[in-house]
Design an enzyme around this catalytic site. Structure first.
Site, PDB file in Angstrom:
ATOM      1  N   ASP A 226      41.237  43.536  33.483  1.00  0.00           N
ATOM      2  CA  ASP A 226      40.171  42.778  33.559  1.00  0.00           C
ATOM      3  C   ASP A 226      40.013  42.107  32.238  1.00  0.00           C
ATOM      4  O   ASP A 226      39.967  42.401  30.985  1.00  0.00           O
ATOM      5  CB  ASP A 226      38.930  43.539  33.707  1.00  0.00           C
TER       6      ASP A 226
ATOM      7  N   ASP B 153      38.098  42.473  49.673  1.00  0.00           N
ATOM      8  CA  ASP B 153      37.301  43.635  49.209  1.00  0.00           C
ATOM      9  C   ASP B 153      36.792  44.052  50.368  1.00  0.00           C
ATOM     10  O   ASP B 153      36.228  43.287  51.123  1.00  0.00           O
ATOM     11  CB  ASP B 153      36.334  43.223  48.031  1.00  0.00           C
TER      12      ASP B 153
END
Lengths: 251, 194
Positions: free
Chosen positions: A11, A130
């Protein structure tokens, strides 16, 4: 034989890795280039860089970062986070990214998947999905899994494949962060139904979870972040274990 | 050492330039005939679609230039397929260096073939010292058939296909050496040493 892939995810915020990273051997574990290089040396099959930078101005640093990564790292890498236009994709691919991933923007404007695939080829377009199970039905969520949509995950996966996605990155919001194993049920369902590779994400906690997602879950690749960053599972150990367990893996 | 990387309408050439840089070779992305003719080594990279790539090359007479080259030449991915005689991809006549047909993978398994796969039956200085399990990174939907003389390494995905080809000064590789970690680096190093 085509091998199953192990993919660490980094990330990135304002050009730096976030989520506590615990690497004593690195001068600067916050430097995505150094961390990526170490993972490549350890045997990672690919890398994913997920940009979570909020502001548009600071996103310019992403192209600079991608250039540095491409200059340094000799394995394929995908860049995702906030990509919404053909121009975004062009800039990142020109800087040296092998693939890009789109998520919320594809849900909002599904036709961008067609446009990106037509312009750059399906092989470099990953659609990240997701998913969260609500009362027995799998729904697509956006904005980091916070926002539910009315799209059924299985149907959306098929739709993006038909629109030209080259791979699906499937993250189970029910499993993400639990370390209780990947969502093998829905991963297997989608991987069996589609003719493109599925990367499973969310829930990795033990080495067995990877074996399970490659066998029961029929995943083509498995992605994880914190267990690699915190060295709970070193990649060489994981790959040796999978090899012993009969999973086809690159050693 | 001057390496010319042929510039045409193919994607992902940047990675090849960076890989050359990591090996200390001076590489230039160019479509200038003189620069290509005078280079010590020529690389023909690429990701893309055969028909539009051939059209682009013909319009600029780069097809004839490539066919006339005498220095060590390495085609990569789409570069390998374009060096063959014919590709099923949009029914395309290619450069014909290798008398080989390029076909689409059957739909029995997932296509494209994406990921790491093994180079086998290797027999060439280009692939020397690769270690026990030379894995290379693939991304492709079409493959070159095997040839008794020109196939110098195979890979298996549903069927055996030509992983590497060699004829005179022409070498070609279906996988991406620039993305194949240390194995790919060694192959590029061997190519530069030819």
């Amino acid at each position: 034989m085509l091998t199953k892939r192990i993919i660490p995810c980094l990330d990135i915020k304002d050009g730096r890795t976030v989520k506590g990273v615990n690497f004593v051997e690195l001068r600067d574990a916050g430097d995505p280039v150094e961390l990526g290089k170490l993972y490549a040396l350890e045997g990672a099959d690919e890398l994913v860089f997920l940009d979570i930078t909020a502001t548009v101005e600071k996103r310019k640093t992403l192209v600079e970062l991608v250039t540095k990564v491409a200059k340094t790292i000799n394995i394929p890498f995908t860049v995702g986070g906030g990509i919404s236009t053909v121009e975004d994709v062009k800039a990142l691919l020109n800087a040296g990214a092998d693939k890009i991933s789109v998520n919320s923007s594809a849900v909002k404007h599904p036709e961008i998947v067609d446009q990106m695939a037509a312009e750059f080829g399906s092989q470099c377009i990953v659609v990240a999905i997701d998913t969260k199970n609500i009362d027995g039905v799998d729904f697509v969520h956006t904005h980091g899994g916070r926002k539910p949509t009315l799209k059924i995950t299985q149907e959306w996966a098929k739709e993006v494949m038909e629109r030209g996605a080259g791979e699906i990155l499937l993250t189970s919001m029910d499993h993400d962060g639990t370390k209780s194993g990947f969502a093998n049920g829905i991963t297997s369902e989608i991987s069996s139904a589609l003719s493109i590779p599925v990367i499973a994400s969310g829930g990795a906690g033990k080495m067995e979870h990877f074996k399970d997602v490659f066998t029961a879950g029929k995943a083509d690749a498995a992605l994880a972040a914190s267990i690699f960053h915190f060295k709970e599972i070193p990649i060489p150990d994981l790959k040796a274990y999978l090899d012993r367990e009969g999973v086809t893996i690159r050693i | 050492m001057q390496v010319a990387v042929i510039k045409y309408n193919a994607g992902n050439v940047r990675s090849v330039l960076y890989a050359m840089e990591r090996l200390g070779a001076k590489a230039e992305l160019t479509d200038d005939p003189d620069t290509i003719l005078q280079a010590d080594k020529v690389i023909f990279p690429g990701q893309g679609e055969a028909k539009s790539a051939m059209k682009y090359l013909r319009e600029r007479e780069l097809d004839q230039l490539i066919q006339s080259l005498k220095q060590p030449f390495l085609g990569i991915c789409l570069g390998l397929q374009l060096l063959c005689e014919y590709s099923e991809e949009k029914d395309t006549t290619c450069l014909g260096i290798f008398p080989i047909q390029v076909k689409k993978f059957p739909a029995r398994e997932k296509v494209p073939h994406i990921g790491w796969n093994l180079l086998t039956d290797t027999s060439t200085p280009l692939l020397s010292d690769l270690g026990e399990n030379p894995f290379a990174y693939y991304v492709h939907s079409y493959y070159a058939e095997l040839h008794p003389e020109f196939t110098i390494a195979k890979t298996h995905y549903m069927l055996d296909f030509s992983a590497l080809l060699h004829r005179d000064n022409f070498f070609a590789m279906q996988a991406h050496p620039e993305k194949s970690s240390l194995t790919g680096e060694k192959i590029l190093k061997n190519f530069l040493a030819l």
